[in-house]
Design a protein around this motif. Structure first.
Motif, short mmCIF file in Angstrom:
data_model
loop_
_atom_site.label_atom_id
_atom_site.label_comp_id
_atom_site.label_asym_id
_atom_site.label_seq_id
_atom_site.Cartn_x
_atom_site.Cartn_y
_atom_site.Cartn_z
N ALA A 120 0.83 -1.21 0.00
CA ALA A 120 0.00 0.00 0.00
C ALA A 120 0.86 1.25 0.00
CB ALA A 120 -0.91 -0.01 1.23
N SER A 121 1.97 1.25 0.72
CA SER A 121 2.87 2.42 0.74
C SER A 121 3.48 2.65 -0.64
CB SER A 121 3.96 2.23 1.78
OG SER A 121 3.42 2.09 3.07
N ALA A 122 3.84 1.57 -1.34
CA ALA A 122 4.36 1.71 -2.70
C ALA A 122 3.31 2.30 -3.63
CB ALA A 122 4.83 0.34 -3.21
N GLN A 123 2.06 1.88 -3.46
CA GLN A 123 0.98 2.43 -4.29
C GLN A 123 0.74 3.90 -3.99
OE1 GLN A 123 -2.27 -0.22 -3.49
NE2 GLN A 123 -1.56 -1.78 -4.93
N ARG A 127 3.11 6.02 -3.11
CA ARG A 127 4.20 6.74 -3.78
C ARG A 127 3.95 6.84 -5.28
NH1 ARG A 127 7.07 3.66 0.10
NH2 ARG A 127 7.53 2.03 -1.42
N GLN A 128 3.45 5.76 -5.87
CA GLN A 128 3.14 5.80 -7.30
C GLN A 128 2.02 6.79 -7.60
OE1 GLN A 128 2.26 1.78 -8.42
NE2 GLN A 128 4.37 1.03 -8.03
N ALA A 129 0.98 6.78 -6.77
CA ALA A 129 -0.14 7.71 -6.97
C ALA A 129 0.32 9.16 -6.79
CB ALA A 129 -1.27 7.38 -6.00
N ALA A 130 1.23 9.40 -5.82
CA ALA A 130 1.74 10.76 -5.62
C ALA A 130 2.55 11.22 -6.82
CB ALA A 130 2.59 10.80 -4.36
N GLU A 131 3.32 10.28 -7.39
CA GLU A 131 4.10 10.63 -8.58
C GLU A 131 3.20 10.95 -9.76
OE1 GLU A 131 7.72 8.72 -11.30
OE2 GLU A 131 6.93 7.64 -9.56
N GLU A 132 2.14 10.15 -9.94
CA GLU A 132 1.19 10.43 -11.02
C GLU A 132 0.48 11.76 -10.80
OE1 GLU A 132 0.70 8.78 -13.76
OE2 GLU A 132 2.19 7.24 -13.28
N PHE A 133 0.21 12.07 -9.53
CA PHE A 133 -0.45 13.34 -9.23
C PHE A 133 0.43 14.53 -9.59
CE2 PHE A 133 -1.32 16.82 -6.27
CZ PHE A 133 -2.68 17.03 -6.49
N GLU A 134 1.74 14.43 -9.37
CA GLU A 134 2.66 15.50 -9.69
C GLU A 134 2.78 15.71 -11.19
OE1 GLU A 134 6.21 14.23 -7.79
OE2 GLU A 134 5.66 15.03 -5.82
N LYS A 135 2.68 14.60 -11.94
CA LYS A 135 2.87 14.68 -13.39
C LYS A 135 1.62 15.17 -14.11
CE LYS A 135 6.24 10.90 -13.62
NZ LYS A 135 6.49 9.55 -14.17
N THR A 136 0.45 15.01 -13.56
CA THR A 136 -0.78 15.26 -14.29
C THR A 136 -1.02 16.75 -14.49
OG1 THR A 136 -3.12 14.71 -14.38
CG2 THR A 136 -2.27 15.42 -12.26
N GLY A 137 -1.86 17.04 -15.47
CA GLY A 137 -2.17 18.43 -15.77
C GLY A 137 -3.26 18.97 -14.84
N VAL A 138 -3.55 20.25 -15.01
CA VAL A 138 -4.52 20.91 -14.12
C VAL A 138 -5.91 20.32 -14.28
CG1 VAL A 138 -5.60 23.11 -13.55
CG2 VAL A 138 -3.18 23.04 -14.20
N GLN A 139 -6.29 19.92 -15.49
CA GLN A 139 -7.63 19.41 -15.72
C GLN A 139 -7.88 18.07 -15.05
OE1 GLN A 139 -8.13 19.35 -19.97
NE2 GLN A 139 -8.31 21.58 -20.16
N SER A 140 -6.84 17.27 -14.88
CA SER A 140 -7.00 15.95 -14.27
C SER A 140 -6.57 15.92 -12.82
CB SER A 140 -6.18 14.92 -15.07
OG SER A 140 -6.59 14.88 -16.42
N LYS A 141 -6.27 17.08 -12.26
CA LYS A 141 -5.78 17.12 -10.87
C LYS A 141 -6.81 16.53 -9.89
CE LYS A 141 -1.66 19.07 -10.46
NZ LYS A 141 -0.55 18.47 -9.69
N THR A 142 -8.07 16.86 -10.08
CA THR A 142 -9.10 16.41 -9.13
C THR A 142 -9.21 14.90 -9.12
OG1 THR A 142 -10.33 18.44 -9.58
CG2 THR A 142 -11.49 16.70 -8.44
N ALA A 160 -5.48 5.59 -2.37
CA ALA A 160 -4.27 4.86 -1.97
C ALA A 160 -3.92 5.14 -0.52
CB ALA A 160 -3.11 5.23 -2.89
N GLU A 161 -4.12 6.41 -0.09
CA GLU A 161 -3.85 6.78 1.30
C GLU A 161 -4.78 6.03 2.25
OE1 GLU A 161 -2.25 9.51 3.10
OE2 GLU A 161 -0.75 9.68 1.54
N VAL A 162 -6.05 5.91 1.89
CA VAL A 162 -7.01 5.19 2.74
C VAL A 162 -6.60 3.72 2.87
CG1 VAL A 162 -9.39 4.39 2.92
CG2 VAL A 162 -8.91 6.75 2.28
N ALA A 163 -6.21 3.11 1.76
CA ALA A 163 -5.76 1.72 1.79
C ALA A 163 -4.52 1.56 2.67
CB ALA A 163 -5.48 1.22 0.38
#
Length: 551
Positions: free
Chosen positions: A199-202, A204-219, A228-231
């Protein structure tokens, strides 16, 4: 606006000001927020939660202030999870999911939050129970100190020794149960630890995807990161709760072992120093007799009910046969009623059997109490000890056989209860069908109650046999050397007699008397054989002497 005011808004001045203040801002952020700047934007992270859980420490090594802080931290986490759970529940009740999440994802989030709350509550409960175990350990230390410094009042009543033995037996069972439970909890630790790492690895992956995404997909990416945080929070709560339960189990095991040692010491002090008077025996036998009279009354009533139940089965069978002839399309209710009467008849018959077996146990209890009194008065001959040990072995074997039989029937009855409960839950919705199924279930529960009575009675007999064996062994070992030698000498004649009259073989003998052939067998014992050899030897000697005289 003057020149100084304008210069403060000049781009060069703004850049210089930012260069001077950024180090201070980053320092404050590092103290107030997580290391990951993206995670700092998400309020879902539970207060005080870390991705890598600290190693579990024994409860005795945690200071009281740290323990209180940990409890308060868990309570805050529970409150936070409850608020988030309520938010998701409101969205599901409104059936208006946000544009960045589906109904299925909301349901999954709700289930995870609910499981997280349960895990946190279990963790909190285990930590609280650790304090209870610590207090119990302190109370035990005081009891041991008081007992060690007290002056024993001998002789002890037999009831006191029995109480110590019963407590010792119960504590052994508690220890075994706790050892099994603790072992099962310990087996879960590795699985929960791996789940947390995944779950911690997921996260980190989700945080990385969040940093890379554009403004429209931020939400949307923020929602996925929160998921991932809840899990991760669930995995950590499960791991920490399990570690706390393992720690609690070890503390309980240590406490149970101390209690066992204390009970063994108390019981050992009573060995050979108990008093069992004739008054105490009469009081015990009076109680056993009263129980027997009550069982006899119950047996008489149960036999009448059993006869009624068998008659009801016959009546239900008659109605079923008539229904098959007159109304072949509506025989299902009659068939169900007939099956119910059969079940109730078996239950009534088992009740009669139960009461008869309880009467057998009652009689054996009376015999064992009389045997205890006989031992307390002193046995003199080795034959008495041998006979008593043999009787105890026979009674133990019978009790063990009955206990296995009762446990087997109890397992069968539990299966019937389970099947009938399932039939009651998934059966037809008509009130008549439900009432018949409910009546069957109640009948099965009545059988189970009878079997539990029998199992308890065999356990009581087993306990009583153990106590008699202990007292018999103590009495045997407490005899003086003179008593043992005298008993040995007194037993020699009976042993010689047994050898002297030992049957070596038998001879078939047939005679005719009054025209009738009578067959039988004659034993050839050791004394007859020796007498025969002596007579033969004497005869040969006399014949030799006579021959010399004649010649």
């Amino acid at each position: 606006m003057d020149q100084n005011q304008v210069s403060r808004f000049h781009p060069t001045a703004i850049v210089g000001s930012l260069r001077r203040t950024l180090p201070l801002l980053f320092g404050l952020i590092s103290l107030l927020a997580p290391a990951n700047p993206v995670l700092a934007q998400l309020p879902l992270k539970l207060p005080g939660q870390t991705s890598n859980p600290p190693a579990s420490q024994p409860s005795g090594s945690v200071p009281a202030s740290d323990s209180k802080d940990k409890l308060e931290n868990i309570r805050q986490k529970i409150n936070d999870v409850n608020s988030r759970y309520q938010e998701i529940r409101n969205l599901l009740n409104a059936k208006a999911p946000p544009p960045y999440a589906s109904i299925e994802e909301l349901t999954t989030r709700q289930d995870q939050l609910f499981s997280t709350r349960l895990a946190l509550e279990n963790w909190l409960g285990s930590l609280k129970n650790l304090d209870t175990v610590t207090q119990a350990d302190q109370d035990l230390s005081r009891s041991i100190k008081d007992w060690s410094s007290s002056t024993p009042e001998e002789p002890y009543p037999l009831s006191s020794a029995d109480q110590f033995a019963a407590e010792l037996r119960s504590k052994h069972l508690e220890l075994q149960t706790e050892q099994v439970r603790s072992s099962l909890e310990d087996d879960l630790v590795d699985g929960y630890r791996k789940s947390l790492e995944k779950a911690s690895a997921q996260v980190r992956q989700a945080a990385e995807e969040f940093e890379k995404t554009g403004v429209q997909s931020k939400t949307r990416r923020r929602w996925l990161l929160e998921s991932a945080e809840v899990a991760e929070s669930l995995a950590e709560a499960q791991l920490q709760g399990t570690l706390a339960r393992v720690d609690l189990g070890q503390q309980r095991i240590a406490l149970f072992r101390r209690e066992l040692a204390f009970l063994e010491e108390k019981l050992a002090r009573t060995v050979g120093h108990t008093s069992f008077t004739k008054v105490a025996l009469d009081k015990r036998l009076t109680s056993v007799t009263a129980a027997r009279e009550k069982l006899n009354l119950q047996l008489a009533a149960a036999e009448r009910l059993n006869i009624d139940a068998q008659e009801q089965v016959a009546d239900a069978r008659t109605l079923l046969e008539k229904g098959r002839t007159a109304l072949p399309t509506s025989q299902q209710p009659l068939q169900q009623a007939f099956e119910l009467r059969q079940v109730e008849a078996v239950t009534a018959a088992q009740r009669v059997e139960t009461l008869k077996l309880l009467l057998v146990a009652n009689h054996l209890e009376s015999v064992l109490w009389q045997e205890r009194f006989r031992i307390s008065q002193g046995l003199e001959k080795d034959q008495d000890f041998t006979e008593s040990f043999k009787n105890l072995d026979n009674w133990r074997e019978r009790a063990s056989g009955f206990k296995n039989y009762f446990n087997s029937k109890a397992q069968l009855t539990r299966t019937l209860i389970q099947a009938q409960t399932a039939a009651l839950n998934i059966g037809p919705d008509t009130q008549k069908d439900k009432s018949l199924d409910q009546a069957k279930l109640e009948s099965y529960h009545a059988r189970m109650n009878d079997l539990e009575q029998l199992i308890v009675s065999t356990e009581n007999i087993d306990f009583l046999i153990d106590r008699v064996r202990t007292e018999l062994t103590t009495a045997q070992h407490s005899r003086s050397v003179y008593d043992r030698l005298q008993a040995l000498l007194e037993g020699i004649p009976s042993k010689i007699s047994g050898v002297w009259n030992y049957e070596i073989f038998s001879i078939d003998d047939t005679i005719v008397a009054g025209g009738q052939v009578i067959s039988g067998s004659r034993p050839v014992t050791l004394n007859k054989l020796i007498y025969g050899l002596l007579l033969l030897t004497l005869g040969i000697w006399l014949v030799g002497k006579g021959a010399k005289v004649v010649s």
